[in-house]
Design an enzyme around this catalytic site. Structure first.
Site, PDB file in Angstrom:
ATOM      1  CB  SER A 248      -0.954  -0.042   1.199  1.00 12.47           C
ATOM      2  OG  SER A 248      -1.955   0.945   1.087  1.00 12.47           O
ATOM      3  CG  ASP A 344      -6.441  -1.771  -4.237  1.00  9.77           C
ATOM      4  OD1 ASP A 344      -7.062  -1.662  -3.164  1.00  9.77           O
ATOM      5  OD2 ASP A 344      -5.222  -1.546  -4.340  1.00  9.77           O
ATOM      6  CG  HIS A 411      -5.133  -2.664  -0.112  1.00 14.50           C
ATOM      7  ND1 HIS A 411      -4.996  -1.962  -1.292  1.00 14.50           N
ATOM      8  CD2 HIS A 411      -4.445  -1.957   0.824  1.00 14.50           C
ATOM      9  CE1 HIS A 411      -4.267  -0.873  -1.082  1.00 14.50           C
ATOM     10  NE2 HIS A 411      -3.927  -0.861   0.194  1.00 14.50           N
TER      11      HIS A 411
END
Length: 467
Positions: A248, A344, A411
């Site tokens: 991330s 995502d 994610h």
């Protein structure tokens, strides 16, 4: 609304939800085969049952009891791990999946002025490599969104994402950080470091941007340099092979610092980078607003990120545009691998359909669980997937860039065993993420794995459910 943009879940410890008072924990859903061999009295079964009971209690607002059960769950996990280690004298721990690694605070934080948002020392978790991996290094940068204002950064400094005072003192290493060869076949015996994230700007902020009276420190770039110096001193400077990865906002940091990381290591070393769910798109939301562009503009201005971004890009466009991965990757010379879900959930919930873009709540159920999206919503999501693939298209021609783009509603995927490398992991062309990254890193084959089109075409996906 967009002040913090932090992840909605953590894979570090089960106690995090209690300490942060998060009322709803996301679940990873997938149809699992029934097992008749599991014993109800086994430690794994006990821990699983406790986890389920804790979630039920939490959802029913029995917070005190749920907190106790979570604490008991953590204790059982810890003692199970200690017991397995005490009975293992072999070269490989009998249950390395539960290996717990302590937090190390940066030794010279005050002297180097490398400090978290609140002025505490930054930290990392280090596990020594062994055997053939003793001179190989894997560094993984923690994710956790960004802060774009004095208010949001002030709020952040009272969490583990802004202060080491709130960081877990021990965390499990799993997935890409695992020491289990069956879970992490190519990197299990490498030296491994997880770099904790406490600056709020992907390790790219500069102290010149600090504002008098705010009591906030913007030292991301300084933290990066100081942690690199310390890890170089404990063996990274002698590396034969190295991989810089991140999840991330940590995946974005891996992109920002990729070439610098290579320059720090011996010229003869094999150095590559990996970004997991760090390819954030410069796309408008469903109401036509450039929400992410506005947010990145504020982050860049607040913490002075321009100095950490590529000069060639800064010379051509406004600095905040150079924070988007599509611009960063254009200038990266180091071999790079992109692990990214086409659906995502973080980007869907914060870039495509942020709260402000859906005032009547039509998307509320879809944002929580992609299986609740109607045909028109799926069309919108497919359009977002198309934008991702179009943006990535120019990079597919570069042989040093590898990709694993699966059609899953998730994610980050590299730090969890279930998504990194297990019998139930997501696959493209019968290859897991771990196998794909290994094939690319060791030049076993060129890897450009793009999944099937339109959800739910891949039955191996693990999809998040926030309902």
């Amino acid at each position: 609304m967009y002040a913090a943009l932090t992840p909605i879940y953590s894979t570090t410890t089960c106690t995090l939800a209690v300490s942060l008072s998060i009322p709803i924990l996301p679940l990873i859903t997938k149809t699992m085969p029934h097992s008749s061999s599991s014993s109800s009295s086994s430690p794994v079964s006990t821990i699983s049952n406790l986890r389920i009971r804790a979630l039920i209690l939490w959802s029913s607002k029995n917070y005190a009891i749920a907190a106790f059960v979570f604490l008991l769950l953590f204790s059982l996990t810890l003692f199970s791990h200690l017991d397995s280690r005490s009975h293992s004298h072999s070269r490989y721990p009998s249950h390395p999946r539960s290996t717990l690694v302590p937090l190390t605070l940066l030794r010279n934080a005050n002297r180097t002025r490398a400090l978290c948002l609140d002025g505490s020392a930054p930290g990392y978790h280090f596990q020594s490599g062994f055997g053939s991996g003793s001179r190989n290094w894997l560094l993984h940068i923690e994710g956790g969104g960004w802060c774009n204002s004095i208010a949001s950064c002030t709020q952040r400094k009272f969490t583990h994402l802004g202060s080491s005072n709130y960081m877990e003192k021990i965390i499990p290493f799993s997935g890409i950080l695992s020491s289990d060869p069956s879970q992490n076949p190519d990197f299990f015996n490498w030296n491994k470091v997880k770099i904790r994230y406490c600056d709020g700007a992907s390790f790219a902020g500069h102290p010149e941007s600090e504002q008098s009276g705010s009591e906030l420190l913007f030292r991301g770039q300084v933290i990066w340099e100081a942690i690199m110096d310390e890890i170089l001193s404990i063996g990274l400077s002698q590396a034969k092979q190295a991989l810089l990865s991140g999840c991330s906002a940590g995946g974005l940091a891996a992109l920002i610092h990729c070439d610098n990381f290579q320059q720090l290591l011996p010229k003869e070393a094999t150095v590559k980078c990996l970004s997991d769910a760090g390819f954030f798109l410069d796309e408008k939301d469903i109401s036509g607003n450039s929400t992410m562009r506005s947010f990145y503009h504020d982050v860049t201005q607040l913490q002075g990120l321009a100095k950490s971004l590529h000069k060639d890009c800064i010379d051509k466009m406004e600095p905040y545009k150079c924070l988007f991965p599509q611009e960063i990757v254009k200038n990266i010379k180091t071999p790079l691998f992109l692990v990214h879900p086409a659906y995502d959930f973080w980007q869907i919930r914060n870039i495509l359909v942020p709260q402000g873009s859906d005032p009547l709540g039509h998307w509320q159920s879809c944002r929580r669980n992609i299986r609740n999206c109607n045909a028109n919503m799926i069309d919108k999501l497919d359009g977002y997937r198309g934008s991702l693939l179009k943006t990535l298209n120019e990079f597919q021609q570069r042989k040093e860039i590898g990709m694993f783009i699966n059609s899953c509603f998730i994610h980050c995927q590299t730090e969890m065993e279930v998504t990194w490398h297990s019998s139930n992991s997501p696959k493209i062309n019968d290859k897991t993420i771990a196998e794909s990254v290994g094939d690319w890193y060791f030049d076993r084959e060129a890897v450009k794995r793009i999944d099937c089109a339109s959800f739910p075409c891949n039955p191996t996906c693990h999809n998040m459910d926030f309902t």
